[in-house]
Design a protein around this motif. Structure first.
Motif, PDB file in Angstrom:
ATOM      1  N   UNK A  48       0.838  -1.212   0.000  1.00 56.11           N
ATOM      2  CA  UNK A  48       0.000   0.000   0.000  1.00 56.11           C
ATOM      3  C   UNK A  48       0.873   1.263   0.000  1.00 56.11           C
ATOM      4  N   UNK A  49       0.364   2.341  -0.556  1.00 55.58           N
ATOM      5  CA  UNK A  49       1.130   3.595  -0.621  1.00 55.58           C
ATOM      6  C   UNK A  49       1.656   4.007   0.754  1.00 55.58           C
ATOM      7  N   UNK A  50       0.854   3.677   1.772  1.00 56.99           N
ATOM      8  CA  UNK A  50       1.239   4.071   3.130  1.00 56.99           C
ATOM      9  C   UNK A  50       2.573   3.434   3.542  1.00 56.99           C
ATOM     10  N   UNK A  51       2.842   2.222   3.045  1.00 57.27           N
ATOM     11  CA  UNK A  51       4.129   1.575   3.352  1.00 57.27           C
ATOM     12  C   UNK A  51       5.258   2.389   2.738  1.00 57.27           C
ATOM     13  N   UNK A  52       4.986   3.024   1.606  1.00 59.00           N
ATOM     14  CA  UNK A  52       5.982   3.895   0.976  1.00 59.00           C
ATOM     15  C   UNK A  52       6.265   5.104   1.852  1.00 59.00           C
ATOM     16  N   UNK A  53       5.218   5.648   2.457  1.00 59.08           N
ATOM     17  CA  UNK A  53       5.422   6.814   3.326  1.00 59.08           C
ATOM     18  C   UNK A  53       6.222   6.428   4.566  1.00 59.08           C
ATOM     19  N   UNK A  54       5.956   5.231   5.081  1.00 64.17           N
ATOM     20  CA  UNK A  54       6.714   4.792   6.259  1.00 64.17           C
ATOM     21  C   UNK A  54       8.196   4.629   5.913  1.00 64.17           C
ATOM     22  N   UNK A  55       8.445   4.000   4.770  1.00 60.71           N
ATOM     23  CA  UNK A  55       9.841   3.828   4.333  1.00 60.71           C
ATOM     24  C   UNK A  55      10.478   5.197   4.078  1.00 60.71           C
TER      25      UNK A  55
ATOM     26  N   UNK B  69      -5.309   8.267   2.968  1.00 62.79           N
ATOM     27  CA  UNK B  69      -3.867   8.543   2.830  1.00 62.79           C
ATOM     28  C   UNK B  69      -3.488   9.809   3.608  1.00 62.79           C
ATOM     29  N   UNK B  70      -4.351  10.830   3.521  1.00 62.25           N
ATOM     30  CA  UNK B  70      -4.071  12.068   4.262  1.00 62.25           C
ATOM     31  C   UNK B  70      -4.023  11.784   5.760  1.00 62.25           C
ATOM     32  N   UNK B  71      -4.988  10.994   6.257  1.00 61.12           N
ATOM     33  CA  UNK B  71      -4.995  10.689   7.705  1.00 61.12           C
ATOM     34  C   UNK B  71      -3.743   9.938   8.084  1.00 61.12           C
TER      35      UNK B  71
END
Ligand code: IPE
Ligand code: IPE
Ligand code: MG
Length: 250
Positions: free
Chosen positions: A32-39, A75-77
């Motif tokens: 998920x895109x969120x995993x990209x933000x975490x990385x 995604x914003x949250x």
């Protein structure tokens, strides 16, 4: 490197970064895109440390643009959540590493709890005199300029200056980052070659470095490439190349 310049003299004092490509990095891995933000967050942490150690004066990271509200709510949250958790977990390390942290952008849109964390982080690091780290959140270059126009308009209203006295210097005092030099180099990862409403005014004479690397894959080697590229540029600020090298008698 250009003749007559050594790399210490050319070291960029202020590095600005558009950390782009988190979503595509995740997608490539079926995450998920969120995993990209975490990385991406982990990379930001490493780069702050590297830039601090290398003795640059300032680092300004684009974390969330005023246009990023247009993304899906989930995604914003997650981004706001990640930001909140990052603030809580990182501040002590920043204090220890002598980093002076501040935020640029319109804060009123954020929940009070988040704004409070931002204030705490700024207060805890305000006496640090090492790297000046600015994080751009809910930031837009056009907002920044409008905001500066508002401050100068207020000064005119109060009779402190006249409209005719407004000049570049007095106007710029109302802009974000007015307390440090303008970025020497802008690095944008993720392959796009655009500013996306980042520091419109402050980038007037910045050298741009567009990297194909997606932000979660960015590392010190790619940082070296950006700095090496910067070191090979001739910054002319409107003058001729000969004037800059001092090889003519004009
Ligand atoms: C940058 O990565 C991070 C933010 C804008 C918050 P993106 O999320 O824009 O990643 P791509 O561009 O979709 O790959
Ligand atoms: C710019 O990236 C903003 C941040 C990196 C925080 P975007 O991914 O939002 O930019 P566009 O939409 O591709 O121009
Ligand atoms: Mg993007």
């Amino acid at each position: 490197m250009i003749a007559g310049q050594d790399d210490t003299e050319n070291k960029p004092l202020h590095i600005a970064v558009i950390m782009d490509g988190n979503g595509r990095w995740a997608k490539k891995r079926g995450l998920p895109r969120t995993a990209g933000h975490q990385a991406g967050f982990r990379v930001a942490r490493a780069i702050v440390e590297a830039v601090g150690k290398r003795g640059h004066d300032a680092l300004t990271l684009f974390a969330f643009s005023s246009e990023n509200w247009n993304r899906p709510n989930a995604e914003v949250s997650l981004l706001l959540d990640l930001f909140m958790r990052a603030l809580q977990s990182e501040v002590d390390r920043l204090v220890k590493n002598n980093v002076h942290m501040s935020f640029i952008g319109e804060r009123s849109a954020f929940p009070e709890k988040l704004r409070e964390q931002m204030r705490i982080a700024e207060q805890k690091t305000e006496r640090n005199d090492g790297l000046k780290l600015a994080i751009a959140v809910n930031y837009g270059g056009r907002w920044d300029i409008v905001n500066a126009a508002r401050s100068i308009a207020r000064r005119v209203q109060k009779g402190e200056i006249t409209a005719d006295q407004i000049d570049i210097g007095s106007f710029a005092e109302g802009l974000s980052l007015a307390d440090r030099g303008e970025p020497d180099v802008l690095i944008r990862t993720g392959g796009e070659q655009r500013i996306s409403n980042y520091l419109l005014w402050q980038l007037a004479y910045t050298e741009f470095f567009f990297s194909q690397v997606l932000w979660p894959d960015f590392d010190e080697l790619e940082l070296d490439r950006a700095i090496e590229s910067f070191n090979n540029r001739q910054r002319r600020f409107g003058r001729t190349g000969e004037q800059v090298t001092g090889l003519d008698d004009a």
